[in-house]
Design an enzyme around this catalytic site. Structure first.
Site, short mmCIF file in Angstrom:
data_model
loop_
_atom_site.label_atom_id
_atom_site.label_comp_id
_atom_site.label_asym_id
_atom_site.label_seq_id
_atom_site.Cartn_x
_atom_site.Cartn_y
_atom_site.Cartn_z
CB THR A 145 31.35 13.78 44.00
OG1 THR A 145 32.59 14.27 44.52
CG2 THR A 145 30.62 14.92 43.29
CG ASP A 199 37.93 8.67 37.80
OD1 ASP A 199 38.70 9.37 38.50
OD2 ASP A 199 38.33 7.94 36.88
CG ASN A 206 36.35 18.53 51.11
OD1 ASN A 206 37.06 19.08 51.95
ND2 ASN A 206 35.93 17.27 51.25
CB SER A 233 44.63 25.41 49.87
OG SER A 233 46.02 25.22 49.83
CE1 TYR A 254 47.36 17.30 51.01
CE2 TYR A 254 48.60 18.59 52.62
CZ TYR A 254 47.38 18.16 52.09
OH TYR A 254 46.22 18.62 52.64
CE LYS A 279 45.23 19.93 49.55
NZ LYS A 279 43.82 19.94 49.08
CB THR A 291 38.76 15.01 59.26
OG1 THR A 291 40.10 15.24 58.79
CG2 THR A 291 38.04 16.34 59.43
#
Length: 266
Positions: A34, A58, A85, A136, A151, A155, A186
């Site tokens: 997705t 979504d 993810n 997480s 944030y 997590k 990343t």
């Protein structure tokens, strides 16, 4: 021999999700992936095929998530492994961050994953097997990073509901694992994966220093290899008894000792 396990991976158009999807396809797995747009997925991972189903989803919409799960089962017959993810970084001190920004971060990082679990579980439960991986962050283990409070809170929430989920589904033969990634190479710190509240209070010097370090020093120099992480995840998924908690970090022992030192002061 072609591998028939069906994986459902969210947040798959970039970063760890994309690396994982590419590796799964190369190994013969069937993959539903997705992203916010199908175009971003097919551009990076290829067009729809017998083994690959790109989905525009979504995650905040229950209807959208349900349709994605239904399409996956319609195409592949079942779901065996779920990887939650999708998520993004949110920076801003708790005094400065807006209510809207805080809620949006929770919507994607927490409630999006819960939506996926809610609609995938009936199939895993019926199969009496399956794996759920919730990604997480080290910020979900150590929250003492100035400017990362919201944030970190998202997590920490992922950790909490995964531990509860593990207890709830064990009698069905389904296993849940929360993964603590460290810093991986990343685009997590790029603008399309990282939201920053503009600071308007100069006194928050520690938070400003943290932001500068992440954007100017850490970004692009992360030690973690997303391909190695993907290979480990595939291996763990095949284990008969995967752990409920899994650390992906070179600094694992250092962080654990730091946490223990803080707990001993209580």
């Amino acid at each position: 021999m072609e591998n028939k396990k069906v994986w459902f991976v969210t947040g798959a158009s970039k970063g760890l999700g994309l690396t994982l999807v590419k590796e799964l396809l190369s190994q013969g797995y069937q993959v539903a992936a997705t992203s916010r747009t199908v175009e971003s997925l097919t551009k990076e991972a290829g067009a729809s095929s017998d083994n690959f189903l790109p989905l525009e989803v979504d995650l905040v919409s229950e209807e959208s998530v349900k349709k994605a799960i239904d399409k996956t089962v319609e195409k592949f017959g079942t779901i065996d492994v779920v990887v939650n993810n999708a998520g993004y970084g949110q920076f801003g001190t708790l005094e400065e961050i807006t209510d809207k920004a805080a809620r949006q971060n929770f919507d994607i990082n927490v409630f999006g994953s819960l939506n996926v679990i809610r609609f995938a579980m009936p199939y895993l439960r019926a199969n009496r097997s399956g794996r759920i991986f919730n990604i997480s962050s080290i910020a979900g283990f150590l929250g003492n990073f100035a400017g990362w409070g919201i944030y970190a809170a998202t997590k920490f929430a992922v950790v909490g509901f995964t531990e509860a989920l593990s207890a709830e589904i064990k009698s069905f033969g389904v296993k849940a694992t929360v993964v603590y990634p460290g810093y991986f190479r990343t685009n997590f710190l790029e603008s399309d994966s990282f939201s920053v509240i503009e600071s308007n209070i100069a006194e928050y010097a520690d938070a400003k220093a943290s932001l500068d370090a992440h954007q100017q020093q850490i970004n692009g120099n992360q030690q973690g290899d997303p391909l190695k992480a993907s290979l480990v995840l595939i291996k763990v998924a095949a284990d008969d008894n995967p752990p409920c908690i899994y650390f992906w970090a070179r600094m694992q022992m250092t962080w654990q000792k730091q946490k223990l030192r803080r707990l001993k002061k209580i």
